[in-house]
Design an enzyme around this catalytic site. Structure first.
Site, PDB file in Angstrom:
ATOM      1  N   ARG A 168       2.167   7.674  -0.319  1.00  0.00           N
ATOM      2  CA  ARG A 168       2.201   6.801   0.849  1.00  0.00           C
ATOM      3  C   ARG A 168       3.521   6.052   0.926  1.00  0.00           C
ATOM      4  O   ARG A 168       4.123   5.930   1.990  1.00  0.00           O
ATOM      5  CB  ARG A 168       1.038   5.803   0.848  1.00  0.00           C
ATOM      6  CG  ARG A 168       0.954   4.987   2.151  1.00  0.00           C
ATOM      7  CD  ARG A 168      -0.192   3.984   2.131  1.00  0.00           C
ATOM      8  NE  ARG A 168      -0.461   3.448   3.457  1.00  0.00           N
ATOM      9  CZ  ARG A 168       0.107   2.365   3.962  1.00  0.00           C
ATOM     10  NH1 ARG A 168       1.019   1.707   3.258  1.00  0.00           N
ATOM     11  NH2 ARG A 168      -0.214   1.938   5.173  1.00  0.00           N
ATOM     12  N   CYS A 169       3.982   5.543  -0.221  1.00  0.00           N
ATOM     13  CA  CYS A 169       5.259   4.821  -0.239  1.00  0.00           C
ATOM     14  C   CYS A 169       6.402   5.708   0.236  1.00  0.00           C
ATOM     15  O   CYS A 169       7.353   5.225   0.864  1.00  0.00           O
ATOM     16  CB  CYS A 169       5.571   4.328  -1.648  1.00  0.00           C
ATOM     17  SG  CYS A 169       4.533   2.983  -2.241  1.00  0.00           S
ATOM     18  N   MET A 170       6.341   7.000  -0.078  1.00  0.00           N
ATOM     19  CA  MET A 170       7.451   7.907   0.215  1.00  0.00           C
ATOM     20  C   MET A 170       7.405   8.483   1.625  1.00  0.00           C
ATOM     21  O   MET A 170       8.181   9.386   1.936  1.00  0.00           O
ATOM     22  CB  MET A 170       7.460   9.065  -0.799  1.00  0.00           C
ATOM     23  CG  MET A 170       7.754   8.641  -2.213  1.00  0.00           C
ATOM     24  SD  MET A 170       7.995  10.048  -3.322  1.00  0.00           S
ATOM     25  CE  MET A 170       6.360  10.813  -3.258  1.00  0.00           C
ATOM     26  N   ASN A 195      -2.208   5.051  -4.284  1.00  0.00           N
ATOM     27  CA  ASN A 195      -1.199   5.219  -3.243  1.00  0.00           C
ATOM     28  C   ASN A 195      -1.220   6.642  -2.693  1.00  0.00           C
ATOM     29  O   ASN A 195      -0.346   7.457  -2.982  1.00  0.00           O
ATOM     30  CB  ASN A 195       0.182   4.869  -3.812  1.00  0.00           C
ATOM     31  CG  ASN A 195       1.201   4.625  -2.720  1.00  0.00           C
ATOM     32  OD1 ASN A 195       1.950   5.518  -2.353  1.00  0.00           O
ATOM     33  ND2 ASN A 195       1.220   3.417  -2.207  1.00  0.00           N
ATOM     34  N   GLY A 236       4.110   5.981  -4.675  1.00  0.00           N
ATOM     35  CA  GLY A 236       3.412   7.246  -4.554  1.00  0.00           C
ATOM     36  C   GLY A 236       3.638   7.895  -3.199  1.00  0.00           C
ATOM     37  O   GLY A 236       4.547   7.521  -2.450  1.00  0.00           O
TER      38      GLY A 236
END
Length: 394
Positions: free
Chosen positions: A383-385, A338, A381
């Site tokens: 990218r998610c955030m 991620n 991770g």
């Protein structure tokens, strides 16, 4: 925005706030966290993440600031009150009392309730007996907190010059879309942006949406995004002329692989970092528009082959999350796949994924490591955030 790796210019982040302080051993599973984070440390880690982005010239917009600005508009304030109060949970009398109270609050106070929630103990005093209030524990939630607001990628995704507001699947996350609807509808920076998808459509989440190349979008279909959601978004993108090919990628319906970006993210225009067990097992259905306005579906075919063909390249380079199966599984669980690309060949990744980061660097990818021992407790991770709003083309 037409790629995952074009130079990043503007991004939406959410700094962890009081919503994380609502997590307890009794509710963390329901609220989709694996453990109880140390909030102060999570905030320090997030601040460092934001500074890494700013240090590379990225404009960082914080969701809380954007929400407060949006709620300064009386129409947004009224919509925010409506989003916070659920008469099915509170009953008519208690609901009316809370609605009246929130209507008199300022933008900052209402934003805090929308993000951090409110317990029955914190409800304003109301005359008369309330069975709902009496039968709930004081620390039960009258308005649910949104601890997963941290993962801004899932709640919305920008495709081209349009924003797709997600239709979130899990009950703990559904009200997040109301927060982003308010920001996109009423914040001066965003209110003129066209929509590529709406929050009340079939389930789809931004972590499953990947811009492989200009006009080519991959959509994971699994625990959070349904086939109906993938098809609906594809039809919308075709109708708006944003995409010519959409790949629907089935993924295992499991906590470890909740989104496509938990097993694969782009690190360069022709390269991905990928969980080794997914390299040969991922497939894709290819959707393209037809002249009569319908959609043609082909496949399934191996994902890497279908993606390269749609992107018009010979092959998509794959960098594995470790060759040793145990290490690969550990680092996949710890969001080694991620990564967030700041430019072609430059990514942000968690520092703890030593094998993955070493393999990326050996492949010519610059890794900007960040701490994530507390941020990762919700399984997400870099990218998610992050919700990229603007990238340069490549």
């Amino acid at each position: 925005m037409d790629s995952e790796v074009g130079p990043l210019r503007t991004v939406l982040l959410h700094r962890p706030g009081n919503e994380l302080k609502r997590l307890t051993p009794q509710n963390n599973d329901q609220l989709l966290f694996d453990s109880i984070p140390w909030v102060g440390r999570a905030q320090e880690e997030h601040d460092a993440f934001a500074e890494v982005l700013r240090g590379r010239g990225v404009e960082v917009i914080l969701v809380a600031d954007a929400l407060r600005t949006a709620l300064a508009d009386p129409r947004a304030h009224a919509a925010g009150v409506h989003a916070a109060v659920d008469d099915r949970r509170l009953g008519a009398d208690l609901g009316d009392s809370l609605r009246s109270h929130l209507s008199s609050t300022n933008a900052a106070a209402l934003a805090e309730v929308l993000m951090a929630g409110m317990t029955f103990e914190e409800l304003p005093y109301s005359e008369g007996a309330s069975l709902v209030r009496m039968m709930n524990h004081p620390h039960d939630f009258a308005v649910d907190p949104l601890p997963n607001l941290l993962f801004t990628r899932d709640s919305s995704a920008w495709i081209g010059d349009r924003v797709a507001v997600s239709s979130l699947t899990m009950p703990a996350r559904r009200r997040e879309t109301a927060v982003f609807d308010l920001v996109y509808a009423y914040h001066p920076r965003f209110r003129h942006a066209a929509r590529a998808y709406g929050a009340h459509s079939a389930p789809i989440e931004g972590g499953d949406v990947m811009l492989l190349a200009p006009g080519v979008v991959a959509i994971g279909v699994g625990e959070r995004t349904t086939a109906a959601g993938a098809e609906s978004l594809a039809r919308s993108l075709f109708a708006d002329g944003i995409a010519h090919t959409v790949l629907a990628v089935p993924i295992e319906q499991a906590r470890a692989t909740m989104h496509l970006d938990t097993v694969c993210t782009m690190v360069a225009a022709d390269a991905v970092v990928m969980y080794p067990l997914s390299r040969d097992s991922l497939t894709a259905f290819t959707m393209r528009p037809t002249d009569d306005g319908s959609v043609k579906v082909e496949g399934p075919a191996p994902f890497l082959i279908a993606a390269a063909e749609a992107m018009g390249i010979d092959r998509l380079r794959v960098i594995d999350t470790g060759l040793d199966p145990v290490t690969a599984e550990r680092e996949q669980w710890d969001d080694g796949n991620n990564t967030l690309a700041l430019a072609p060949g430059v990514v942000v990744g968690y520092e703890r994924n030593l094998e993955t980061n070493a393999r990326l660097e050996a492949s010519g990818i610059e890794v900007l490591p960040i701490a994530g021992s507390e941020l990762g407790s919700g399984r997400g991770g870099p990218r998610c955030m992050s919700c990229p709003v603007l990238r340069d083309s490549i």
